[in-house]
Design a protein around this motif. Structure first.
Motif, short mmCIF file in Angstrom:
data_model
loop_
_atom_site.label_atom_id
_atom_site.label_comp_id
_atom_site.label_asym_id
_atom_site.label_seq_id
_atom_site.Cartn_x
_atom_site.Cartn_y
_atom_site.Cartn_z
N GLY A 100 58.54 15.58 -5.64
CA GLY A 100 58.31 14.17 -5.39
C GLY A 100 56.96 13.94 -4.74
N LYS A 101 56.62 12.67 -4.61
CA LYS A 101 55.36 12.26 -3.99
C LYS A 101 55.62 11.93 -2.52
CE LYS A 101 53.59 10.32 -8.25
NZ LYS A 101 53.11 9.12 -8.93
N TYR A 102 54.59 12.15 -1.70
CA TYR A 102 54.74 11.88 -0.28
C TYR A 102 53.38 11.53 0.34
CZ TYR A 102 53.03 16.67 0.12
OH TYR A 102 52.28 17.81 0.01
N ASP A 103 53.45 10.95 1.53
CA ASP A 103 52.27 10.70 2.37
C ASP A 103 52.46 11.47 3.66
OD1 ASP A 103 50.99 8.78 0.67
OD2 ASP A 103 52.42 7.28 1.35
N LEU A 104 51.36 12.00 4.17
CA LEU A 104 51.38 12.74 5.42
C LEU A 104 50.42 12.05 6.38
CD1 LEU A 104 52.35 15.32 6.92
CD2 LEU A 104 50.33 16.47 6.00
N LEU A 105 50.93 11.62 7.54
CA LEU A 105 50.11 10.94 8.54
C LEU A 105 50.14 11.73 9.83
CD1 LEU A 105 51.56 7.36 8.01
CD2 LEU A 105 49.37 8.19 7.19
N VAL A 106 48.99 11.76 10.51
CA VAL A 106 48.90 12.43 11.81
C VAL A 106 48.24 11.47 12.79
CG1 VAL A 106 47.96 14.37 13.11
CG2 VAL A 106 48.69 14.71 10.74
N TYR A 107 48.93 11.21 13.90
CA TYR A 107 48.39 10.39 14.99
C TYR A 107 48.21 11.29 16.19
CZ TYR A 107 49.90 6.42 12.19
OH TYR A 107 50.08 5.52 11.18
N SER A 108 47.13 11.06 16.96
CA SER A 108 46.86 11.92 18.10
C SER A 108 46.12 11.14 19.19
CB SER A 108 46.01 13.11 17.66
OG SER A 108 45.67 13.90 18.78
N ASN A 109 46.24 11.63 20.43
CA ASN A 109 45.50 11.02 21.53
C ASN A 109 44.09 11.61 21.66
OD1 ASN A 109 46.43 13.54 22.46
ND2 ASN A 109 46.43 12.84 24.58
N GLU A 110 43.76 12.61 20.87
CA GLU A 110 42.42 13.20 20.80
C GLU A 110 41.98 13.23 19.35
OE1 GLU A 110 40.43 14.18 23.23
OE2 GLU A 110 41.82 14.10 24.92
N ALA A 111 40.69 13.44 19.15
CA ALA A 111 40.18 13.51 17.77
C ALA A 111 40.73 14.76 17.09
CB ALA A 111 38.65 13.55 17.78
N VAL A 112 41.34 14.57 15.92
CA VAL A 112 41.81 15.66 15.07
C VAL A 112 41.33 15.38 13.66
CG1 VAL A 112 43.85 16.18 16.48
CG2 VAL A 112 44.04 14.56 14.60
N ALA A 113 41.36 16.39 12.84
CA ALA A 113 41.00 16.22 11.42
C ALA A 113 42.06 16.90 10.58
CB ALA A 113 39.62 16.82 11.14
N ILE A 114 42.36 16.30 9.44
CA ILE A 114 43.32 16.88 8.52
C ILE A 114 42.67 16.95 7.15
CG2 ILE A 114 44.44 14.67 8.06
CD1 ILE A 114 47.08 16.21 7.76
N GLU A 115 42.87 18.06 6.46
CA GLU A 115 42.29 18.22 5.13
C GLU A 115 43.22 19.06 4.27
OE1 GLU A 115 38.49 20.10 5.70
OE2 GLU A 115 39.39 21.94 6.45
N LYS A 116 43.20 18.78 2.99
CA LYS A 116 43.99 19.53 2.03
C LYS A 116 43.40 20.93 1.86
CE LYS A 116 45.47 17.04 -1.56
NZ LYS A 116 45.54 16.44 -2.90
N VAL A 117 44.24 21.94 1.82
CA VAL A 117 43.76 23.28 1.49
C VAL A 117 43.60 23.28 -0.02
CG1 VAL A 117 44.26 25.75 1.51
CG2 VAL A 117 44.95 24.33 3.44
N GLY A 118 42.37 23.31 -0.48
CA GLY A 118 42.07 23.17 -1.90
C GLY A 118 42.00 24.49 -2.62
N ALA A 119 41.32 24.48 -3.74
CA ALA A 119 41.23 25.64 -4.61
C ALA A 119 40.65 26.86 -3.90
CB ALA A 119 40.41 25.31 -5.85
#
Length: 135
Positions: A100-119
């Motif tokens: 299925g399809k999904y969304d992934l959200l991350v909230y934080s009190n400090e700066a964070v970064a999220i990225e897809k692990v690609g090819a």
């Protein structure tokens, strides 16, 4: 193999990670008002790799995990240590055959970064030899 995501947290932080799925298309059940959801959840694991996908998931690697539930949304609140290597988020269904399809959200009190692990994270090479045990 499930899509994985790098979560970079350079400083200690409080995070809320939310996984939300889109209800599956049910064209053959037009009269049904009930939405059926896959049983979903996710792991957050530590890794020493900067770029590669996590191929094995040991108990000691798991920082936190959600409950696996047949709901639209599951989430986790956690405190993460600041690290120079990323955490890995691995969304999954309980049954490997459920997609299925999904969304992934991350909230934080400090700066964070999220990225897809690609090819580039899939560049694992395999080689093997066959032999036998002798007594």
């Amino acid at each position: 193999m499930n899509q994985q995501f790098r979560l970079w947290a350079k400083k200690p932080c409080y995070v809320t990670i939310i996984l939300t799925q889109t209800p599956p298309d049910r064209e053959d059940e037009e009269d049904s008002d009930e939405e059926e959801f896959n049983c979903i959840g996710f792991y957050v694991a530590q890794t020493s790799q900067h770029r590669r996908k996590k191929l094995t998931l040991w108990d000691g690697d798991i920082v936190t995990k959600s409950h696996w539930e047949s709901r639209r949304t599951v989430f986790v609140e956690a405190i993460l240590e600041g690290k120079d290597t990323p955490y890995i988020i691995i969304p999954t269904t309980y049954d490997p055959q459920e997609l299925g399809k999904y969304d992934l959200l991350v909230y934080s009190n400090e700066a964070v970064a999220i990225e897809k692990v690609g090819a580039e994270g899939d560049r694992w090479f395999e080689d093997s030899v066959m032999s036998r045990f002798e007594g």
